[in-house]
Design an enzyme around this catalytic site. Structure first.
Site, PDB file in Angstrom:
ATOM      1  N   GLY A  16       0.733  -1.258   0.000  1.00 18.52           N
ATOM      2  CA  GLY A  16       0.000   0.000   0.000  1.00 18.52           C
ATOM      3  C   GLY A  16       0.763   1.310   0.000  1.00 18.52           C
ATOM      4  O   GLY A  16       0.125   2.356  -0.039  1.00 18.52           O
ATOM      5  N   GLY A  61       2.772   2.640  -2.335  1.00 19.95           N
ATOM      6  CA  GLY A  61       3.176   3.161  -3.648  1.00 19.95           C
ATOM      7  C   GLY A  61       2.472   4.454  -4.037  1.00 19.95           C
ATOM      8  O   GLY A  61       1.344   4.719  -3.617  1.00 19.95           O
ATOM      9  N   CYS A  71      -0.685   3.755  -5.824  1.00 22.23           N
ATOM     10  CA  CYS A  71      -1.366   2.609  -5.230  1.00 22.23           C
ATOM     11  C   CYS A  71      -2.616   3.068  -4.488  1.00 22.23           C
ATOM     12  O   CYS A  71      -2.603   4.107  -3.843  1.00 22.23           O
ATOM     13  CB  CYS A  71      -0.399   1.956  -4.261  1.00 22.23           C
TER      14      CYS A  71
HETATM   15  P1  5GP Z   1       6.441   4.179  -5.744  1.00 17.51           P
HETATM   16  O1  5GP Z   1       7.939   4.129  -5.807  1.00 17.51           O
HETATM   17  O2  5GP Z   1       5.844   4.751  -6.966  1.00 17.51           O
HETATM   18  O3  5GP Z   1       5.949   4.832  -4.489  1.00 17.51           O
HETATM   19  O4  5GP Z   1       5.954   2.673  -5.611  1.00 17.51           O
HETATM   20  C1  5GP Z   1       6.236   1.710  -6.592  1.00 17.51           C
HETATM   21  C2  5GP Z   1       5.574   0.403  -6.199  1.00 17.51           C
HETATM   22  O5  5GP Z   1       4.147   0.563  -6.099  1.00 17.51           O
HETATM   23  C3  5GP Z   1       5.727  -0.714  -7.201  1.00 17.51           C
HETATM   24  O6  5GP Z   1       6.990  -1.312  -7.182  1.00 17.51           O
HETATM   25  C4  5GP Z   1       4.618  -1.664  -6.784  1.00 17.51           C
HETATM   26  O7  5GP Z   1       4.992  -2.486  -5.698  1.00 17.51           O
HETATM   27  C5  5GP Z   1       3.545  -0.700  -6.299  1.00 17.51           C
HETATM   28  N1  5GP Z   1       2.471  -0.546  -7.303  1.00 17.51           N
HETATM   29  C6  5GP Z   1       2.581  -0.241  -8.612  1.00 17.51           C
HETATM   30  N2  5GP Z   1       1.379  -0.147  -9.196  1.00 17.51           N
HETATM   31  C7  5GP Z   1       0.471  -0.410  -8.239  1.00 17.51           C
HETATM   32  C8  5GP Z   1      -0.947  -0.493  -8.231  1.00 17.51           C
HETATM   33  O8  5GP Z   1      -1.648  -0.264  -9.211  1.00 17.51           O
HETATM   34  N3  5GP Z   1      -1.525  -0.827  -7.037  1.00 17.51           N
HETATM   35  C9  5GP Z   1      -0.779  -1.102  -5.915  1.00 17.51           C
HETATM   36  N4  5GP Z   1      -1.422  -1.458  -4.801  1.00 17.51           N
HETATM   37  N5  5GP Z   1       0.555  -0.993  -5.889  1.00 17.51           N
HETATM   38  C10 5GP Z   1       1.173  -0.664  -7.040  1.00 17.51           C
END
Ligand code: 5GP
Length: 336
Positions: A177, A179, A182
């Site tokens: 959660g 991301g 996300c």
């Molecule tokens: P960020 O670096 O952008 O904060 O987080 C990246 C991570 O968010 C990704 O490696 C993956 O684990 C997660 N993520 C990517 N797309 C989604 C999504 O559509 N839903 C959720 N729950 N997590 C995502």
């Protein structure tokens, strides 16, 4: 029902306390790290940042650009084998991603073909790593690929971190959660603050000789430093690496002027991604990702330099000559 009352922390809840240091310049700080993989049994060396296995981040072009800095890429799972085979990929710094499948024959075919290029790192990625099916899947992949590095996730608690290491994961990916695109926390109410998850799961993984990748929630180089300070061996970045030339298709690059230099960055569980790869949202599912409109940021090179510069500076503030020493030198101050 049970309530856990002890406070759990996100990156924004803390700061790293500065400490006396003999370091003279941040240029002295060594960011490369070598790890021994507990199951695969070989050593890997690089700057332990990994571009996320999202189709707008973990691209072949990104892999090429980041390899020049010694940074890893988890190449997303939607490339056909021919494209992977034709790509100029660093053997040391690339993971090939797979989702949960019954039939392992396609994975065998892909990894056998890429073995010729020296690629031996597998990323097993599911949104919810808590199922028995996923644990069994890791066991089967470990049996089929005894000499490959396996990174698997996502989970966010020590019990499941241990279960994944025991099942055969060399690196456990942590994050439910956090991301940037996300929506799991708002859609399902489920999640775990990422700094606490990293601290607690690092302890569990390291206790079994396993490694940990903190995945998601880093918005600044300071957050990356906090994740390493919390005990992460690797940090995975999505949003911080999105929006660069290396992430965009030729059509997206051409359309930049008419879109005011903005591009769409979407989660891999968003309606957009499901539409693109699965022909829409299945009736029993909900979208757990969103679309963000983000500015085009040019080549990734400048962003990488800023992230690595911030990380070196963090090490300098606490007297860590090497990234390896950052956890040991970190005291978090909780902001009120
Ligand atoms: P960020 O670096 O952008 O904060 O987080 C990246 C991570 O968010 C990704 O490696 C993956 O684990 C997660 N993520 C990517 N797309 C989604 C999504 O559509 N839903 C959720 N729950 N997590 C995502």
């Amino acid at each position: 029902m049970r309530i856990e009352n002890d406070r759990k922390l996100d990156f924004d809840d803390v700061l790293i306390r500065p400490k006396r240091s003999r370091l003279e310049t941040r240029a002295e700080v060594e960011l490369m790290r070598t790890f021994r993989t507990p199951h695969a049994g070989f050593e890997i060396t690089g700057i332990p940042i990994i571009a996320a296995n999202m189709d707008s981040v973990g691209t072949l072009e990104m892999a090429k650009a980041l390899a020049e800095h010694g940074i890893y890429t988890a190449i997303h799972k939607h490339y056909p084998l021919e494209e992977l085979e034709a790509a100029d990929l660093s053997a040391d710094l690339n993971f090939v991603t797979f989702g949960l499948v019954d039939d392992l024959s396609q994975m065998k075919e892909v990894m056998s073909a890429l073995k010729a290029k020296g690629i031996n790192k597998i990323c097993l990625d599911v949104a919810n790593g808590y199922t028995e099916i996923f644990v069994n899947f890791i066991r089967r992949v470990r049996e089929q690929h005894p000499d490959c590095l396996i990174m698997a996730g996502n989970v966010a608690t020590p019990d499941m971190t241990e279960a994944l290491v025991i099942a055969g994961a060399d690196i456990v990916k942590i994050g439910i959660g956090p991301g940037s695109v996300c929506e799991t926390r708002s859609v399902t109410g489920v999640g775990y603050p990422q700094l606490s998850a990293t601290i607690e799961c690092a302890d569990a993984a390291h206790g079994l000789g396993g490694l940990l990748c903190a995945d998601g929630g880093c918005r600044t180089s300071g957050d990356v430093a906090k994740a390493f300070g919390a005990g992460a061996d690797f940090v995975m970045l999505g949003g911080m690496l999105a929006g660069h030339t290396e992430c965009l298709t030729d059509e997206q690059l051409k359309a930049l002027p008419e879109n005011n230099n903005m591009i769409e960055y979407y989660g891999m569980s968003s309606a957009e991604a499901m539409e693109k790869y699965s022909g829409g949202i299945a009736p029993h599912r909900a979208s757990e990702g969103r679309v963000a409109s983000i500015p085009y940021r040019g080549d990734v090179q400048n962003t990488v330099q800023a992230i690595l510069g911030g990380l070196r500076s963090a090490c300098t503030y606490v007297g860590a000559y090497k990234l390896k020493e950052l956890t040991k030198r970190t005291t978090f101050v909780v902001k009120n």
